[in-house]
Scaffold this active site. Structure first.
Site, mmCIF file in Angstrom:
data_model
loop_
_atom_site.group_PDB
_atom_site.id
_atom_site.type_symbol
_atom_site.label_atom_id
_atom_site.label_comp_id
_atom_site.label_asym_id
_atom_site.label_seq_id
_atom_site.Cartn_x
_atom_site.Cartn_y
_atom_site.Cartn_z
ATOM 1 N NE ARG A 85 42.654 30.089 39.262
ATOM 2 C CZ ARG A 85 41.503 30.059 39.988
ATOM 3 N NH1 ARG A 85 40.317 29.380 39.839
ATOM 4 N NH2 ARG A 85 41.119 31.308 40.574
ATOM 5 N NE ARG A 119 31.806 31.884 46.575
ATOM 6 C CZ ARG A 119 33.007 31.805 45.870
ATOM 7 N NH1 ARG A 119 34.193 32.424 46.332
ATOM 8 N NH2 ARG A 119 33.087 30.814 44.898
ATOM 9 N NE ARG A 144 32.286 32.895 41.994
ATOM 10 C CZ ARG A 144 33.494 32.810 42.267
ATOM 11 N NH1 ARG A 144 34.224 33.702 43.282
ATOM 12 N NH2 ARG A 144 33.970 31.926 41.669
HETATM 13 P P1 AP5 Z 1 37.910 32.617 41.047
HETATM 14 O O1 AP5 Z 1 36.959 33.734 41.477
HETATM 15 O O2 AP5 Z 1 39.221 32.637 41.457
HETATM 16 O O3 AP5 Z 1 37.301 31.409 41.908
HETATM 17 P P2 AP5 Z 1 38.214 30.462 42.720
HETATM 18 O O4 AP5 Z 1 39.710 29.954 42.633
HETATM 19 O O5 AP5 Z 1 37.444 29.249 42.365
HETATM 20 O O6 AP5 Z 1 38.004 30.909 44.197
HETATM 21 P P3 AP5 Z 1 36.695 31.260 44.856
HETATM 22 O O7 AP5 Z 1 36.420 32.798 44.433
HETATM 23 O O8 AP5 Z 1 35.506 30.440 44.460
HETATM 24 O O9 AP5 Z 1 36.886 31.038 46.350
HETATM 25 P P4 AP5 Z 1 37.852 31.625 47.329
HETATM 26 O O10 AP5 Z 1 38.991 30.609 47.719
HETATM 27 O O11 AP5 Z 1 38.411 33.180 46.972
HETATM 28 O O12 AP5 Z 1 36.797 31.531 48.513
HETATM 29 P P5 AP5 Z 1 36.012 32.566 49.247
HETATM 30 O O13 AP5 Z 1 36.971 33.521 49.927
HETATM 31 O O14 AP5 Z 1 35.054 33.459 48.450
HETATM 32 O O15 AP5 Z 1 37.778 32.126 39.654
HETATM 33 C C1 AP5 Z 1 36.792 32.004 39.001
HETATM 34 C C2 AP5 Z 1 36.641 31.546 37.678
HETATM 35 O O16 AP5 Z 1 37.535 32.597 36.905
HETATM 36 C C3 AP5 Z 1 37.400 30.133 37.595
HETATM 37 O O17 AP5 Z 1 36.728 29.062 37.649
HETATM 38 C C4 AP5 Z 1 38.118 30.361 36.014
HETATM 39 O O18 AP5 Z 1 37.053 30.273 35.270
HETATM 40 C C5 AP5 Z 1 38.401 31.775 35.848
HETATM 41 N N1 AP5 Z 1 39.913 32.101 36.301
HETATM 42 C C6 AP5 Z 1 40.178 32.868 37.446
HETATM 43 N N2 AP5 Z 1 41.524 32.842 37.597
HETATM 44 C C7 AP5 Z 1 42.042 32.126 36.454
HETATM 45 C C8 AP5 Z 1 43.324 31.606 36.232
HETATM 46 N N3 AP5 Z 1 44.406 32.119 36.822
HETATM 47 N N4 AP5 Z 1 43.448 31.016 34.975
HETATM 48 C C9 AP5 Z 1 42.360 30.741 34.293
HETATM 49 N N5 AP5 Z 1 40.986 30.838 34.446
HETATM 50 C C10 AP5 Z 1 40.776 31.669 35.508
HETATM 51 O O19 AP5 Z 1 35.098 32.067 50.277
HETATM 52 C C11 AP5 Z 1 34.148 31.005 50.093
HETATM 53 C C12 AP5 Z 1 33.207 31.123 50.966
HETATM 54 O O20 AP5 Z 1 33.579 30.443 52.235
HETATM 55 C C13 AP5 Z 1 32.436 32.410 51.479
HETATM 56 O O21 AP5 Z 1 31.303 32.340 51.497
HETATM 57 C C14 AP5 Z 1 33.284 32.800 52.746
HETATM 58 O O22 AP5 Z 1 32.423 33.534 53.433
HETATM 59 C C15 AP5 Z 1 33.487 31.514 53.245
HETATM 60 N N6 AP5 Z 1 34.723 31.204 54.125
HETATM 61 C C16 AP5 Z 1 36.044 31.531 53.657
HETATM 62 N N7 AP5 Z 1 36.581 31.145 54.750
HETATM 63 C C17 AP5 Z 1 36.188 30.739 55.875
HETATM 64 C C18 AP5 Z 1 36.400 30.235 57.096
HETATM 65 N N8 AP5 Z 1 37.445 30.135 57.480
HETATM 66 N N9 AP5 Z 1 35.389 29.701 57.954
HETATM 67 C C19 AP5 Z 1 33.984 29.802 57.321
HETATM 68 N N10 AP5 Z 1 33.714 30.133 56.216
HETATM 69 C C20 AP5 Z 1 34.630 30.610 55.477
#
Ligand code: AP5
Length: 198
Positions: A85, A119, A144
């Site tokens: 990231r 979410r 979350r």
């Molecule tokens: P992390 O959990 O990785 O959070 P993120 O990257 O912010 O990603 P999300 O999990 O929020 O979203 P996603 O893209 O996976 O979407 P999702 O599938 O859930 O990280 C959390 C924290 O950990 C970071 O902020 C940081 O502090 C730390 N961290 C993690 N990795 C790190 C690193 N490498 N370095 C440093 N710190 C780190 O989908 C979202 C929603 O949308 C769901 O409700 C889903 O049902 C809906 N949805 C998804 N796709 C669709 C679609 N096509 N149509 C309609 N709804 C949809």
């Protein structure tokens, strides 16, 4: 196959990687899930990471690099969801292992905010959404801490400043595959698999 899934918070990386893991039989490794587990178990890593995560900041590079080095050691196939990231994380990964492709999921900011604010995490381990994909009645859901409005805003800024430069980084290395993430989950999963297999 060694893949990285890249994209803004809430674009759907966790949703698509869980599906692609089943369809292509590849292990998904999510740094967010590993960190939330560490927070839940109150491990040393979890205690260090919690404050950063709740505020929508990135956890310091060295903590993540150490965690991931250990996690991927000896593996020859995986999807990395949420790692690297930052540029230092990408450079550290490159020293350990050669990645085949980086999939960059793209969607406009208003759609991302709608996805994040609705979410819900199910106690069955699945990801739900109050409108787009409601949980069945028997599943308990929680929100979350970093899906609250202030943390969402900060996560989007952090993404722009620290993670988006990876798009150029991997384009220059000829590894980037762009996927439009505005359609249905089914469409996006099929499109991603087709592009990976091309
Ligand atoms: P992390 O959990 O990785 O959070 P993120 O990257 O912010 O990603 P999300 O999990 O929020 O979203 P996603 O893209 O996976 O979407 P999702 O599938 O859930 O990280 C959390 C924290 O950990 C970071 O902020 C940081 O502090 C730390 N961290 C993690 N990795 C790190 C690193 N490498 N370095 C440093 N710190 C780190 O989908 C979202 C929603 O949308 C769901 O409700 C889903 O049902 C809906 N949805 C998804 N796709 C669709 C679609 N096509 N149509 C309609 N709804 C949809």
């Amino acid at each position: 196959m060694k893949l990285v899934f890249l994209g803004p918070p809430g674009v759907g990386k966790g949703t698509y990687s869980a599906r692609i893991m089943e369809e292509m039989n590849i292990v998904q490794i999510s740094t967010g899930d590993l960190l939330r587990e560490a927070v839940g178990n109150k491990t040393e890593l979890g205690m260090k990471a919690k404050g950063y995560m709740d505020a929508g900041e990135l956890v310091p590079d060295q903590l993540i690099i150490d965690l991931m080095k250990e996690r991927i050691d000896g593996m020859d196939s995986f999807i990395l969801d949420g790692f690297p990231r930052t540029i230092p994380q990408a450079e550290a990964l490159e020293k350990e292992i050669a990645i085949d492709n980086v999939v960059s999921f793209e969607a406009p900011e208003d759609m991302i905010i709608q996805r994040l604010s609705g979410r819900r995490m199910g106690n069955d381990g699945k990801i739900y959404h109050i409108d787009n994909n409601p949980a069945p009645e028997e599943v308990e859901v929680t929100q979350r801490d970093d899906d609250k409005p202030d943390a969402i805003k900060n996560r989007l800024v952090v993404y722009k400043n620290q993670t988006e430069p990876l798009i150029k980084y991997y384009t220059e290395k000829n590894k980037l595959i762009k996927v439009d993430a505005t359609g249905s989950v089914e469409e996006i999963v099929t499109n991603t698999i087709n592009k990976i297999e091309e």
